[in-house]
Every structure is written in structure tokens, then in C-alpha cells.
Write an enzyme that holds these catalytic residues in place. Structure first.
Site, PDB file in Angstrom:
ATOM      1  N   LYS A  39       0.809  -1.147   0.057  1.00  0.00           N
ATOM      2  CA  LYS A  39       0.053   0.107  -0.127  1.00  0.00           C
ATOM      3  C   LYS A  39       0.818   1.262   0.164  1.00  0.00           C
ATOM      4  O   LYS A  39       1.804   1.484   0.785  1.00  0.00           O
ATOM      5  CB  LYS A  39      -0.900  -0.053   1.313  1.00  0.00           C
ATOM      6  CG  LYS A  39      -1.795   1.178   1.249  1.00  0.00           C
ATOM      7  CD  LYS A  39      -3.057   0.827   2.213  1.00  0.00           C
ATOM      8  CE  LYS A  39      -2.621   1.474   3.945  1.00  0.00           C
ATOM      9  NZ  LYS A  39      -2.285   2.861   4.069  1.00  0.00           N
ATOM     10  N   ASP A  59      -3.162   4.023  -2.339  1.00  0.00           N
ATOM     11  CA  ASP A  59      -4.049   4.706  -1.054  1.00  0.00           C
ATOM     12  C   ASP A  59      -4.259   6.134  -1.084  1.00  0.00           C
ATOM     13  O   ASP A  59      -3.677   6.749  -0.090  1.00  0.00           O
ATOM     14  CB  ASP A  59      -3.931   4.080   0.333  1.00  0.00           C
ATOM     15  CG  ASP A  59      -4.769   4.423   1.369  1.00  0.00           C
ATOM     16  OD1 ASP A  59      -5.556   5.008   1.042  1.00  0.00           O
ATOM     17  OD2 ASP A  59      -4.127   4.514   2.661  1.00  0.00           O
ATOM     18  N   LEU A  60      -4.587   6.828  -2.260  1.00  0.00           N
ATOM     19  CA  LEU A  60      -4.667   8.297  -2.205  1.00  0.00           C
ATOM     20  C   LEU A  60      -6.080   9.060  -1.757  1.00  0.00           C
ATOM     21  O   LEU A  60      -6.122  10.231  -1.676  1.00  0.00           O
ATOM     22  CB  LEU A  60      -4.182   9.019  -3.523  1.00  0.00           C
ATOM     23  CG  LEU A  60      -2.800   8.428  -4.098  1.00  0.00           C
ATOM     24  CD1 LEU A  60      -2.536   8.966  -5.240  1.00  0.00           C
ATOM     25  CD2 LEU A  60      -1.883   8.682  -3.071  1.00  0.00           C
ATOM     26  N   LYS A  61      -6.991   8.091  -1.477  1.00  0.00           N
ATOM     27  CA  LYS A  61      -8.441   8.559  -0.861  1.00  0.00           C
ATOM     28  C   LYS A  61      -8.912   9.762  -1.869  1.00  0.00           C
ATOM     29  O   LYS A  61      -9.292  10.915  -1.367  1.00  0.00           O
ATOM     30  CB  LYS A  61      -8.430   8.786   0.492  1.00  0.00           C
ATOM     31  CG  LYS A  61      -8.058   7.337   1.221  1.00  0.00           C
ATOM     32  CD  LYS A  61      -8.243   7.974   2.778  1.00  0.00           C
ATOM     33  CE  LYS A  61      -7.869   6.704   3.524  1.00  0.00           C
ATOM     34  NZ  LYS A  61      -6.493   6.463   3.784  1.00  0.00           N
ATOM     35  N   PHE A  62      -9.164   9.433  -3.302  1.00  0.00           N
ATOM     36  CA  PHE A  62      -9.622  10.638  -4.159  1.00  0.00           C
ATOM     37  C   PHE A  62     -10.929  11.304  -3.478  1.00  0.00           C
ATOM     38  O   PHE A  62     -11.728  10.529  -3.058  1.00  0.00           O
ATOM     39  CB  PHE A  62      -9.922  10.080  -5.363  1.00  0.00           C
ATOM     40  CG  PHE A  62      -8.652   9.836  -6.092  1.00  0.00           C
ATOM     41  CD1 PHE A  62      -7.122  10.289  -5.942  1.00  0.00           C
ATOM     42  CD2 PHE A  62      -8.751   8.682  -6.805  1.00  0.00           C
ATOM     43  CE1 PHE A  62      -6.124  10.051  -6.558  1.00  0.00           C
ATOM     44  CE2 PHE A  62      -7.309   8.091  -7.371  1.00  0.00           C
ATOM     45  CZ  PHE A  62      -6.342   8.873  -7.364  1.00  0.00           C
ATOM     46  N   HIS A  63     -11.151  12.435  -3.753  1.00  0.00           N
ATOM     47  CA  HIS A  63     -12.497  13.199  -3.383  1.00  0.00           C
ATOM     48  C   HIS A  63     -12.495  14.657  -4.001  1.00  0.00           C
ATOM     49  O   HIS A  63     -11.756  15.391  -3.513  1.00  0.00           O
ATOM     50  CB  HIS A  63     -12.539  13.470  -2.014  1.00  0.00           C
ATOM     51  CG  HIS A  63     -13.786  13.811  -1.295  1.00  0.00           C
ATOM     52  ND1 HIS A  63     -14.350  13.866  -0.162  1.00  0.00           N
ATOM     53  CD2 HIS A  63     -14.973  14.383  -2.097  1.00  0.00           C
ATOM     54  CE1 HIS A  63     -15.656  14.100   0.199  1.00  0.00           C
ATOM     55  NE2 HIS A  63     -16.060  14.765  -1.101  1.00  0.00           N
ATOM     56  N   PRO A 110     -16.789  14.726  -9.715  1.00  0.00           N
ATOM     57  CA  PRO A 110     -16.713  13.712 -10.601  1.00  0.00           C
ATOM     58  C   PRO A 110     -15.783  13.470 -11.625  1.00  0.00           C
ATOM     59  O   PRO A 110     -14.822  12.443 -11.765  1.00  0.00           O
ATOM     60  CB  PRO A 110     -18.197  13.470 -11.041  1.00  0.00           C
ATOM     61  CG  PRO A 110     -18.967  14.116  -9.925  1.00  0.00           C
ATOM     62  CD  PRO A 110     -18.249  15.387  -9.702  1.00  0.00           C
ATOM     63  N   THR A 152     -13.002  14.989 -12.182  1.00  0.00           N
ATOM     64  CA  THR A 152     -11.627  15.057 -11.604  1.00  0.00           C
ATOM     65  C   THR A 152     -11.190  13.968 -11.072  1.00  0.00           C
ATOM     66  O   THR A 152      -9.886  13.218 -11.310  1.00  0.00           O
ATOM     67  CB  THR A 152     -11.383  16.419 -10.606  1.00  0.00           C
ATOM     68  OG1 THR A 152     -11.672  17.429 -11.283  1.00  0.00           O
ATOM     69  CG2 THR A 152     -10.015  16.509 -10.151  1.00  0.00           C
ATOM     70  N   GLN A 172      -3.496   1.373  17.823  1.00  0.00           N
ATOM     71  CA  GLN A 172      -4.938   0.959  16.927  1.00  0.00           C
ATOM     72  C   GLN A 172      -5.690   0.689  17.993  1.00  0.00           C
ATOM     73  O   GLN A 172      -5.304  -0.376  18.977  1.00  0.00           O
ATOM     74  CB  GLN A 172      -4.474  -0.386  16.017  1.00  0.00           C
ATOM     75  CG  GLN A 172      -3.486   0.006  14.867  1.00  0.00           C
ATOM     76  CD  GLN A 172      -4.429   0.143  13.698  1.00  0.00           C
ATOM     77  OE1 GLN A 172      -5.637   0.595  13.848  1.00  0.00           O
ATOM     78  NE2 GLN A 172      -3.929   0.673  12.540  1.00  0.00           N
TER      79      GLN A 172
HETATM   80  O1  C5P Z   1      -0.936   0.655  12.406  1.00  0.00           O
HETATM   81  P1  C5P Z   1      -0.497   0.200  10.995  1.00  0.00           P
HETATM   82  O2  C5P Z   1       0.674   0.495  10.704  1.00  0.00           O
HETATM   83  O3  C5P Z   1      -0.744  -1.441  10.801  1.00  0.00           O
HETATM   84  O4  C5P Z   1      -1.507   0.564   9.611  1.00  0.00           O
HETATM   85  C1  C5P Z   1      -1.600   0.201   8.535  1.00  0.00           C
HETATM   86  C2  C5P Z   1      -2.192   1.221   7.543  1.00  0.00           C
HETATM   87  O5  C5P Z   1      -3.518   1.125   7.888  1.00  0.00           O
HETATM   88  C3  C5P Z   1      -1.570   2.521   7.636  1.00  0.00           C
HETATM   89  O6  C5P Z   1      -1.513   3.150   6.474  1.00  0.00           O
HETATM   90  C4  C5P Z   1      -2.919   3.307   8.122  1.00  0.00           C
HETATM   91  O7  C5P Z   1      -3.137   4.558   7.828  1.00  0.00           O
HETATM   92  C5  C5P Z   1      -3.966   2.546   8.016  1.00  0.00           C
HETATM   93  N1  C5P Z   1      -5.082   2.461   8.674  1.00  0.00           N
HETATM   94  C6  C5P Z   1      -6.233   2.829   8.604  1.00  0.00           C
HETATM   95  N2  C5P Z   1      -7.181   3.042   9.645  1.00  0.00           N
HETATM   96  C7  C5P Z   1      -6.924   2.486  10.815  1.00  0.00           C
HETATM   97  C8  C5P Z   1      -5.826   1.826  11.065  1.00  0.00           C
HETATM   98  C9  C5P Z   1      -4.827   2.077   9.938  1.00  0.00           C
HETATM   99  O8  C5P Z   1      -6.691   3.077   7.558  1.00  0.00           O
HETATM  100  N3  C5P Z   1      -7.988   2.439  11.719  1.00  0.00           N
END
Ligand code: C5P
Length: 261
Positions: A46, A73-77, A80, A82, A207
Site C-alpha cells: 500500500k 491509497d490516495l483517497k480521492f475526493h 466527478p 476530476t 490501534q
Molecule cells: O497501524 P498500521 O501500521 O498497521 O496501519 C497500517 C495502515 O492502515 C496505515 O497506512 C494506516 O493509515 C491504515 N489504517 C487505517 N485505519 C485504521 C488504522 C490504520 O486506514 N484504523
């Protein structure tokens, strides 16, 4: 009865191809070192905003050249058009999956799916999986209220997952605690990618909403995302192998239950 990923997953390369390692580092050199160490144990890497903004498309090529697949994992927002055009570029880069915010609207998701399908057809490219992010796990009910959303976090997650499903998205990124509800609402074919995974014996770092790899697979996750527990392990390869073995055991457990069902 249709069975979940352990069947299709093992046929397509096993649990290794369902483990995503978060390359949360700040340079191409560090990323390369990790990919070199882990490419035999892990199928997907990722790449998030930090590494992509620092290293750019060459980091995607580096992972692919070393035999890994990429979750961008760039989470576009955005509006539409663009997002659809950004998604087309991600597709041309050869990523295996990428994500966008479901809250960007049904139209934003639908146009993205249509544009990616068009580009793949016209340019004979492999179709990436398009995932939706629902509610970031950092957000609380109060955060939602402050931006005008009266629903609780879980019902907003489910609402956005259903919207993504309606838009023909391939799946969602969801916290471990949301897997069951999304699976019930959106069905077996909808992919669930789950971060927030920790080995049972580890201190659970930062976490809070976490499951073990086995629990996440048993709950219905298709892919799990792990960063820190592998990156910070004394032996990252052994840590990755341990996680894959646990995923396989959970898959085997499901297989037995599937036969009994
Ligand atoms: O904590 P860890 O390094 O295992 O997280 C892995 C990836 O998951 C990270 O890129 C983090 O941004 C993402 N993540 C997430 N949501 C969470 C915890 C972690 O998207 N609740």
C-alpha cells in the site's frame, strides 16, 4: 451456499495475495529496502500520500518490478470528472487497487467506474479494483455532527457502503468492527479491505479498534492491511510469514465450517 475468500483466495495464490503491507515510509530507498525484504512473503504493497508525494510514480514501478502489486491509497475526493480522470491515471500506472471517498457522491463513484472501464477497454489494460472509504476511523459521532451529519458512525458507514455498492464499486476499506454489518448489507462479492490488524501477542500500539488476522478473516475480510507489526518486527519476513499462516489457518477453519453448513 457461496463461500467466501478462502476458496477463491487460495486458488489465486493463497493468503499471501490477501495480505497488504503498508509502505508508510518517507523515501524511495526505504520503500525499496522493505519491498526487497518482503516481496516473497507479501503480495500487495500500500502506497499512501506521503510516499507517493515524495517519490511519485517511480515508486509504483519499483514495487511492480520487484513482483509486488500496488494498492494506491490516495483517497480521492473531488468533482466527478476530476476523480474519474485521476482514476484513469492510476489505472494506467498498473495499480491493482485504489480508493476514493464514498462521501464524494454516487455520481463521483459512478463516473469513476465508467471511466476506468472505458480506459481498460480502449487501452487493453488490467482493471484495478476500485474501493470506497466510508467514515475514517479517526472520526467520532461528534466530528460527524460538526460537519452536519446527524447519523451515528456505524449507520453512516453502512449508508456509504451501500451507496458504493449501488455505484458498482468493487468494495470498501473498513475497520474490523464494521466487517460483519457491511458483509450482510452488501453481499459476498463485495470486497472488504481491513486495516487495524494486530497479532494477538503484540502490545496494540496506537490501534484501538483492532482484530487479529484470524479474527479479521473469520469476520469476513477479503484483504488485511498491516504496517507497523511487520515494519517494526525484529524479523519482518518472519512476522509476515506468521500473519500469512494465521490467515491460512482461519481460511481452513472456514472451509471446514463451509462443508458442515
Ligand atoms: O497501524 P498500521 O501500521 O498497521 O496501519 C497500517 C495502515 O492502515 C496505515 O497506512 C494506516 O493509515 C491504515 N489504517 C487505517 N485505519 C485504521 C488504522 C490504520 O486506514 N484504523
Amino acid at each position: 451456499m457461496t463461500l467466501g475468500w478462502p476458496f477463491s483466495g487460495f486458488r489465486q495464490g493463497g493468503a499471501k495475495s490477501r495480505l497488504i503491507f503498508a509502505l508508510d515510509v518517507g523515501s524511495l530507498r526505504e520503500a525499496e529496502q522493505l519491498v526487497r525484504t518482503l516481496a516473497r512473503e507479501i503480495g500487495l504493497f500500500k502506497i499512501g500520500k506521503q510516499l507517493f508525494l515524495h517519490a511519485g510514480p517511480p515508486v509504483v514501478r519499483m514495487v511492480r518490478d520487484r513482483g509486488g502489486e500496488v494498492f494506491l491509497d490516495l483517497k480521492f475526493h473531488d468533482i466527478p470528472r476530476t476523480v474519474a480522470k485521476a482514476a484513469a491515471e492510476a489505472t494506467r500506472m498498473g495499480v491493482r487497487m485504489f480508493d476514493l471517498h464514498a462521501s464524494g457522491s454516487l455520481a463521483m463513484m459512478q463516473q469513476t467506474v465508467t471511466e476506468v472501464n472505458r480506459v481498460c477497454r480502449n487501452e487493453q489494460l488490467r482493471r484495478p479494483k476500485i474501493l470506497a472509504v466510508t467514515v475514517l476511523t479517526s472520526l467520532t459521532r461528534e466530528d460527524l455532527r460538526r460537519v452536519g451529519v446527524q447519523a451515528g458512525v456505524e449507520s453512516q458507514v453502512v449508508r456509504l457502503a451501500r451507496l458504493a455498492h449501488e455505484a458498482s464499486m468493487d468494495g470498501v476499506v473498513a475497520s474490523p468492527l464494521e466487517i460483519g454489518r457491511i458483509r450482510r448489507e452488501c453481499g459476498r462479492g463485495f470486497l472488504i479491505v481491513t486495516p487495524g490488524v494486530r497479532m494477538a501477542k503484540s502490545g496494540w500500539d496506537d490501534q484501538k479498534r483492532v482484530l487479529t488476522p484470524e479474527q479479521a478473516i473469520l469476520a469476513g475480510a477479503d484483504y488485511i492491511v498491516v504496517g507497523k507489526p511487520i515494519r517494526d518486527a525484529k524479523d519482518p519476513q518472519a512476522a509476515a510469514r506468521e500473519i500469512v499462516a494465521e490467515m491460512e489457518r482461519a481460511g481452513a477453519g472456514q472451509r471446514v465450517r463451509g462443508r458442515e453448513a
